[in-house]
Design a protein around this motif. Structure first.
Motif, mmCIF file in Angstrom:
data_model
loop_
_atom_site.group_PDB
_atom_site.id
_atom_site.type_symbol
_atom_site.label_atom_id
_atom_site.label_comp_id
_atom_site.label_asym_id
_atom_site.label_seq_id
_atom_site.Cartn_x
_atom_site.Cartn_y
_atom_site.Cartn_z
ATOM 1 N N ILE A 116 0.841 -1.205 0.000
ATOM 2 C CA ILE A 116 0.000 0.000 0.000
ATOM 3 C C ILE A 116 0.873 1.251 0.000
ATOM 4 N N TRP A 117 1.920 1.238 0.811
ATOM 5 C CA TRP A 117 2.817 2.391 0.847
ATOM 6 C C TRP A 117 3.502 2.613 -0.497
ATOM 7 N N LEU A 118 4.000 1.538 -1.109
ATOM 8 C CA LEU A 118 4.651 1.674 -2.407
ATOM 9 C C LEU A 118 3.681 2.177 -3.466
ATOM 10 N N ALA A 119 2.434 1.736 -3.387
ATOM 11 C CA ALA A 119 1.429 2.203 -4.349
ATOM 12 C C ALA A 119 1.232 3.711 -4.222
ATOM 13 N N PHE A 120 1.148 4.205 -2.991
ATOM 14 C CA PHE A 120 1.002 5.647 -2.790
ATOM 15 C C PHE A 120 2.255 6.394 -3.229
ATOM 16 N N LEU A 121 3.425 5.850 -2.910
ATOM 17 C CA LEU A 121 4.682 6.517 -3.237
ATOM 18 C C LEU A 121 4.871 6.627 -4.748
ATOM 19 N N VAL A 122 4.726 5.503 -5.438
ATOM 20 C CA VAL A 122 4.906 5.510 -6.891
ATOM 21 C C VAL A 122 3.776 6.287 -7.567
ATOM 22 N N GLY A 123 2.552 6.079 -7.072
ATOM 23 C CA GLY A 123 1.411 6.757 -7.676
ATOM 24 C C GLY A 123 1.513 8.262 -7.586
ATOM 25 N N SER A 124 2.002 8.772 -6.459
ATOM 26 C CA SER A 124 2.120 10.230 -6.308
ATOM 27 C C SER A 124 3.129 10.802 -7.295
ATOM 28 N N GLU A 125 4.240 10.099 -7.502
ATOM 29 C CA GLU A 125 5.244 10.609 -8.434
ATOM 30 C C GLU A 125 4.781 10.485 -9.878
ATOM 31 N N VAL A 126 3.996 9.451 -10.185
ATOM 32 C CA VAL A 126 3.427 9.331 -11.525
ATOM 33 C C VAL A 126 2.457 10.487 -11.782
ATOM 34 N N LEU A 127 1.632 10.795 -10.788
ATOM 35 C CA LEU A 127 0.713 11.927 -10.931
ATOM 36 C C LEU A 127 1.472 13.234 -11.117
ATOM 37 N N ALA A 128 2.577 13.386 -10.369
ATOM 38 C CA ALA A 128 3.368 14.608 -10.499
ATOM 39 C C ALA A 128 4.004 14.713 -11.877
ATOM 40 N N SER A 129 4.491 13.588 -12.418
ATOM 41 C CA SER A 129 5.109 13.614 -13.743
ATOM 42 C C SER A 129 4.099 13.926 -14.833
ATOM 43 N N ARG A 130 2.843 13.587 -14.609
ATOM 44 C CA ARG A 130 1.790 13.865 -15.583
ATOM 45 C C ARG A 130 1.119 15.215 -15.338
ATOM 46 N N GLN A 131 1.707 15.993 -14.424
ATOM 47 C CA GLN A 131 1.213 17.333 -14.124
ATOM 48 C C GLN A 131 -0.258 17.319 -13.709
ATOM 49 N N ALA A 132 -0.575 16.401 -12.820
ATOM 50 C CA ALA A 132 -1.924 16.328 -12.277
ATOM 51 C C ALA A 132 -2.147 17.486 -11.313
ATOM 52 N N TRP A 172 10.687 7.108 11.419
ATOM 53 C CA TRP A 172 9.594 7.646 10.602
ATOM 54 C C TRP A 172 9.935 9.052 10.125
ATOM 55 N N SER A 173 10.477 9.874 11.016
ATOM 56 C CA SER A 173 10.851 11.229 10.642
ATOM 57 C C SER A 173 11.926 11.222 9.562
ATOM 58 N N ALA A 174 12.933 10.370 9.722
ATOM 59 C CA ALA A 174 14.008 10.314 8.734
ATOM 60 C C ALA A 174 13.477 9.892 7.363
ATOM 61 N N ALA A 175 12.580 8.901 7.342
ATOM 62 C CA ALA A 175 12.035 8.427 6.070
ATOM 63 C C ALA A 175 11.170 9.502 5.406
ATOM 64 N N ALA A 176 10.328 10.184 6.202
ATOM 65 C CA ALA A 176 9.460 11.222 5.630
ATOM 66 C C ALA A 176 10.281 12.413 5.140
ATOM 67 N N LEU A 177 11.301 12.804 5.907
ATOM 68 C CA LEU A 177 12.146 13.911 5.465
ATOM 69 C C LEU A 177 12.909 13.552 4.198
ATOM 70 N N LEU A 178 13.384 12.318 4.112
ATOM 71 C CA LEU A 178 14.059 11.869 2.891
ATOM 72 C C LEU A 178 13.127 11.953 1.692
ATOM 73 N N HIS A 179 11.885 11.522 1.877
ATOM 74 C CA HIS A 179 10.886 11.621 0.811
ATOM 75 C C HIS A 179 10.651 13.083 0.432
ATOM 76 N N TYR A 181 12.588 15.783 0.845
ATOM 77 C CA TYR A 181 13.715 16.433 0.193
ATOM 78 C C TYR A 181 13.979 15.853 -1.196
ATOM 79 N N ALA A 182 13.791 14.548 -1.354
ATOM 80 C CA ALA A 182 14.042 13.925 -2.653
ATOM 81 C C ALA A 182 13.071 14.434 -3.709
ATOM 82 N N SER A 183 11.821 14.644 -3.318
ATOM 83 C CA SER A 183 10.803 15.088 -4.273
ATOM 84 C C SER A 183 10.498 16.578 -4.167
#
Length: 429
Positions: A116-132, A172-179, A181-183
Motif C-alpha cells: 500500500i505504501w509503495l502504491a502511494f509513493l509511486v502513484g504520487s510521483e506518476v501523478l506529479a510527472s503527468r502534471q496532475a 519515521w521522521s528520517a524516512a518522511a524527510l528523505l521523501h 527532500y528527494a521530491s
C-alpha cells in the motif's frame, strides 16, 4: 513590504529606456506566478501609476503580462478535503497496524502495508510527472509519508519491538524527510518535521526525565531549526519558512518552561541522547554561520543565546511556596519576564524583516500567555482579586503599545533603507 518587492522589480526590470544604439529584439519574458491578492494589488497600482504618468501604457502592459495568478494558492474546499482524506487514511493505516490485524500473519501484514505504501509513493510521483492537480499530488504524497510510518510500526511489531519505542518516531521522521527532500514535496517534509519534533523530546526523556532537560531540548531545538532555516534560505524557501517557525516556537517554549519556579531543582540530568541533541544543534548552527555570513547568522546565534539564558534561568531555583514570596522570587520573575519580552521583541523584528507574520503573532500570543501565567503563579498571592486583572490589563496595554510602535518604526526604517538603495541604484545608472 510587498510594495517594496514590486518597486525593486520595476526598477530592475522596467527602467526608463534610453537607447544609446540600435534597438535589438526584445528578450522573451518568463511569466511569474504570484498569489491572486498580490496580482490584484499590482494591477491596481499599475493603473494608478499609468494615470499619474509615472509609466507609459506600454510599460503598464508589459508589467501586467509579466505576472499571472497562482491558482494553487487559492483556498479550495476540494484541496482541504483531499488533504483531510489523505490524513485520515494514513492515520487509519497506522491504527490498523496498532490493532495488529489478527486475521493475517505478521509477514502478510507487513507485505500488505508495504505494498500500500509503495502504491502511494509511486502513484504520487506518476501523478506529479503527468502534471496532475497539485492538491491530488499533495494528497497522494501525504498518504505515502504516513504510509511509511505504518510500514515501520508493522515491522516493529513483527520484530517484537514495543510500538511506543521513541526510535520508531525517529525512523519515521528520517524516512518522511528523505521523501520530502528527494521530491521537494512539502507535505512529506511536514510529516517528517512533526514526527521529528516528537522524537526530539521523547528519545532523551525516555530514560531520565527532568524538567531542565525539557528546557535544554527546547533551546537546542530552536538552535537546530534556526540553523536549518538559514541554510534553506534562497534554496528551498517553503522548508526555510517551516524551520523558522519551529525555531521561534521552540525558543518561546524554552523561555516559558525556564521561568517555571524550581523547574531545575534536580539539575541537569545528562544522557547520551541529550549530548547528541546539543552537538547536532551546535554543528548545524556552526554550518549556518560559516556558509551564510552576515545578518542571517544572527538567527542561529540568537537561538544559542536563548538556550544559554533559558538554561541559566532554569538552574536558578527559588521557593515553590506561593504563600511566602521573597525578594529572590520577585527577582527571578522579573528576570524571566524581561528575558521573555526581549525574545518576543526580537521575534517581532525577525518576522518583520523576513516578512514572516506567524513569528509576530506567535510572539504576541506567547507574551500574553506567559504574562498571564506569571501573574497568577507568582504575583497572585500579592496582588489579588480585581486588582490583579487591572495590573494584568495595564501590562498588556503597555506591551501592545510598545510592540506596535517598535513594529512601525522598524517598518519605516526598512522603507527608508529601500528608498535610499533604490535612489542610489538610479544614480549609479
Amino acid at each position: 513590504m510587498a510594495r517594496h518587492r514590486w518597486a525593486d522589480v520595476l526598477r530592475t526590470t522596467h527602467p526608463t529606456t534610453r537607447h544609446a544604439g540600435p534597438m535589438t529584439a526584445p528578450t522573451p519574458v518568463t511569466t511569474r506566478q504570484v498569489p491572486p491578492r498580490q496580482l490584484a494589488w499590482l494591477r491596481t497600482e499599475v493603473a494608478d501609476w499609468t494615470s499619474q504618468g509615472l509609466i507609459s501604457p506600454d510599460q503598464a502592459e508589459r508589467i501586467s503580462t509579466r505576472y499571472s495568478a497562482d491558482t494553487h494558492t487559492r483556498f479550495s474546499i476540494g484541496r482541504v478535503l483531499l488533504y483531510l482524506g489523505g490524513g485520515f487514511v494514513g492515520i487509519g493505516l497506522i491504527w490498523l497496524v496498532a490493532a495488529n490485524l489478527d486475521q493475517l500473519s505478521p509477514v502478510s501484514r507487513f507485505v500488505a502495508v508495504t505494498l500500500i505504501w509503495l502504491a502511494f509513493l509511486v502513484g504520487s510521483e506518476v501523478l506529479a510527472s503527468r502534471q496532475a492537480s497539485a492538491a491530488l499530488v499533495g494528497a497522494a504524497r501525504l498518504l505515502a509519508a504516513l504510509g511509511i510510518g505504518a510500514v515501520l510500526f508493522q515491522a516493529a511489531q513483527s520484530l517484537q519491538v514495543p510500538a511506543f519505542e521513541p526510535r520508531l518516531l525517529g525512523l519515521w521522521s528520517a524516512a518522511a524527510l528523505l521523501h520530502g527532500y528527494a521530491s521537494r514535496a512539502y507535505l512529506p517534509f511536514l510529516v517528517g518535521v512533526v514526527s521529528g519534533v516528537a522524537w526530539w523530546f521523547t528519545q532523551p526523556m525516555w530514560d531520565e526525565p527532568s524538567g531542565l532537560t525539557v528546557v535544554m531540548l527546547f533551546g537546542a531545538g530552536s538552535v537546530l531549526a534556526a540553523g536549518l532555516a538559514v541554510l534553506h534560505d534562497g534554496r528551498i524557501d517553503p522548508f526555510a519558512w517551516t524551520w523558522r517557525t519551529v525555531a521561534a516556537g521552540m525558543a518561546l517554549l524554552a523561555m516559558f518552561a525556564a521561568a517555571i519556579p524550581d523547574i531545575g531543582g534536580d539539575g541537569v540530568v545528562w544522557s547520551s541522547w541529550l549530548v547528541v541533541a546539543l552537538v547536532a544543534a551546535g554543528a548545524v548552527a556552526a554550518a549556518a554561520v560559516a556558509t551564510r555570513p552576515g545578518t542571517r547568522a544572527l538567527e542561529p546565534l540568537g537561538a544559542v543565546v536563548v538556550l544559554v539564558v533559558a538554561t541559566l534561568i532554569g538552574l536558578w531555583t527559588t521557593g515553590t511556596d506561593t504563600s511566602d514570596i521573597d525578594t529572590s522570587d520577585w527577582l527571578h520573575a522579573a528576570v524571566s519576564v524581561a528575558a521573555y519580552v526581549l525574545l518576543a521583541v526580537a521575534l517581532v523584528a525577525l518576522g518583520t524583516v523576513r516578512e514572516h507574520p506567524p513569528l509576530i503573532w506567535m510572539a504576541m500570543a506567547g507574551l500574553v500567555v506567559f504574562t498571564t501565567f506569571q501573574s497568577f503563579a507568582v504575583f497572585a498571592p500579592i496582588v489579588t482579586g480585581a486588582w490583579l486583572f487591572v495590573v494584568l490589563g495595564t501590562v498588556f496595554l503597555g506591551t501592545g503599545f510598545l510592540f506596535d510602535r517598535a513594529r512601525r518604526e522598524l517598518a519605516e526604517a526598512l522603507d527608508s533603507d529601500t528608498s535610499t538603495s533604490g535612489s542610489n541604484e538610479g544614480q549609479d545608472r
